[in-house]
Design a protein around this motif. Structure first.
Motif, short mmCIF file in Angstrom:
data_model
loop_
_atom_site.label_atom_id
_atom_site.label_comp_id
_atom_site.label_asym_id
_atom_site.label_seq_id
_atom_site.Cartn_x
_atom_site.Cartn_y
_atom_site.Cartn_z
N TYR A 23 -34.02 -11.51 -37.75
CA TYR A 23 -33.68 -12.42 -38.83
C TYR A 23 -33.70 -11.69 -40.17
CZ TYR A 23 -34.05 -16.49 -41.92
OH TYR A 23 -33.85 -17.42 -42.89
N GLN A 105 -18.78 -16.19 -29.23
CA GLN A 105 -19.93 -15.29 -29.20
C GLN A 105 -20.69 -15.27 -30.53
OE1 GLN A 105 -16.77 -14.33 -28.80
NE2 GLN A 105 -16.29 -12.53 -29.98
N GLU A 106 -20.13 -15.87 -31.58
CA GLU A 106 -20.81 -15.92 -32.86
C GLU A 106 -21.38 -17.29 -33.17
OE1 GLU A 106 -18.12 -14.30 -35.79
OE2 GLU A 106 -18.46 -12.27 -35.09
N THR A 107 -21.35 -18.20 -32.20
CA THR A 107 -21.96 -19.51 -32.40
C THR A 107 -23.38 -19.48 -31.83
OG1 THR A 107 -21.06 -20.38 -30.33
CG2 THR A 107 -19.76 -20.75 -32.34
N PHE A 108 -24.06 -20.58 -31.93
CA PHE A 108 -25.43 -20.67 -31.41
C PHE A 108 -25.56 -21.91 -30.56
CE2 PHE A 108 -25.28 -22.79 -35.51
CZ PHE A 108 -25.99 -23.95 -35.32
N ASP A 112 -31.30 -23.46 -30.59
CA ASP A 112 -31.60 -22.32 -31.47
C ASP A 112 -31.99 -22.80 -32.86
OD1 ASP A 112 -31.06 -20.53 -29.46
OD2 ASP A 112 -29.01 -20.13 -30.11
N ASN A 118 -33.88 -19.43 -32.34
CA ASN A 118 -33.19 -18.21 -32.75
C ASN A 118 -32.42 -18.49 -34.04
OD1 ASN A 118 -31.81 -15.82 -33.00
ND2 ASN A 118 -30.98 -15.84 -30.92
N ASN A 120 -31.68 -16.43 -36.30
CA ASN A 120 -30.74 -15.35 -36.60
C ASN A 120 -29.34 -15.70 -36.10
OD1 ASN A 120 -30.00 -12.63 -37.45
ND2 ASN A 120 -29.84 -12.19 -35.28
N SER A 121 -29.24 -16.31 -34.94
CA SER A 121 -27.91 -16.69 -34.42
C SER A 121 -27.27 -17.77 -35.29
CB SER A 121 -28.00 -17.14 -32.96
OG SER A 121 -28.77 -18.31 -32.85
N ILE A 124 -25.80 -15.86 -38.20
CA ILE A 124 -24.58 -15.18 -37.76
C ILE A 124 -23.41 -16.16 -37.71
CG2 ILE A 124 -23.48 -14.07 -35.77
CD1 ILE A 124 -26.22 -12.71 -35.25
N CYS A 125 -23.65 -17.35 -37.18
CA CYS A 125 -22.61 -18.37 -37.08
C CYS A 125 -22.12 -18.77 -38.47
CB CYS A 125 -23.13 -19.58 -36.32
SG CYS A 125 -21.92 -20.90 -36.13
#
Length: 188
Positions: A23, A105-108, A112, A118, A120-121, A124-125
């Motif tokens: 994170y 692949q960039e979603t959560f 999370d 998570n 951090n995900s 990223i999203c």
């Protein structure tokens, strides 16, 4: 919420520490500042995990965010604080993000954010959504998306490349099978 789960220990605690170590408070703060600009809400933009979670956990701000990027993409935003209503908001946001072009692949996953598994995900999203916002005439964050860079090679160039054996394929120079004794055991 995070209080529904038992405290992790052993391998699970170590795995959670590794996830939390990824994170970035700077990226989270950048995301929250961008959300504040787009929605016009007066939110705390501190990037620490606790604030990030508290600001986004019920999903209402996320739904308003995607509605700012593309009006009406989320039809109904639940204002109830009941767990399943909040998770519906988060799911509606994720579906809208996919429709706006955020790669899978960039979603959560909903847990999370809702169960703080998570964060951090989630960052990223939102960073990915921030890049896509520029395509809709809204302020964007992060690096500019790459554009298509298509290359065309002539037949002559393609044929020339087929005669070259790259070192990635390995070499068998000097290789032989001397010294290999299949089935021959050592006698005492």
């Amino acid at each position: 919420m995070a209080t529904h789960r038992a405290t992790k220990s052993g391998f699970a605690a170590e795995a959670q520490r590794k996830i939390n170590a990824k994170y970035s408070e700077e990226l989270a703060q950048e995301v929250l500042e961008w959300v504040k600009i787009l929605t016009g809400d007066n939110i705390n933009v501190a990037g620490d995990m606790d604030n990030f979670y508290e600001v986004l956990k019920d999903g209402t701000l996320l739904c308003r965010l995607v509605n700012e990027i593309q009006p009406g993409i989320v039809k109904k935003i639940n204002t109830s604080s009941m767990a399943f209503k909040c998770m519906e908001n988060i799911n509606a946001f994720l579906e809208a993000a996919r429709q706006l072009g955020v790669p899978a692949q960039e979603t959560f996953q909903t847990v999370d954010l809702w169960e703080r598994q998570n964060l951090n995900s989630v960052v990223i999203c939102l960073q990915s959504l921030g890049r896509k916002a520029g395509n809709y005439g809204k302020p964007s964050i992060g690096p500019k998306e790459a554009e298509k860079n298509e290359r065309h090679f002539s037949e002559e160039k393609l044929k020339a490349g087929s005669t070259i054996i790259g070192l990635q394929m390995g070499s068998n120079k000097g290789a032989n099978q001397s010294g290999i004794n299949f089935g021959n055991t050592r006698h005492m």
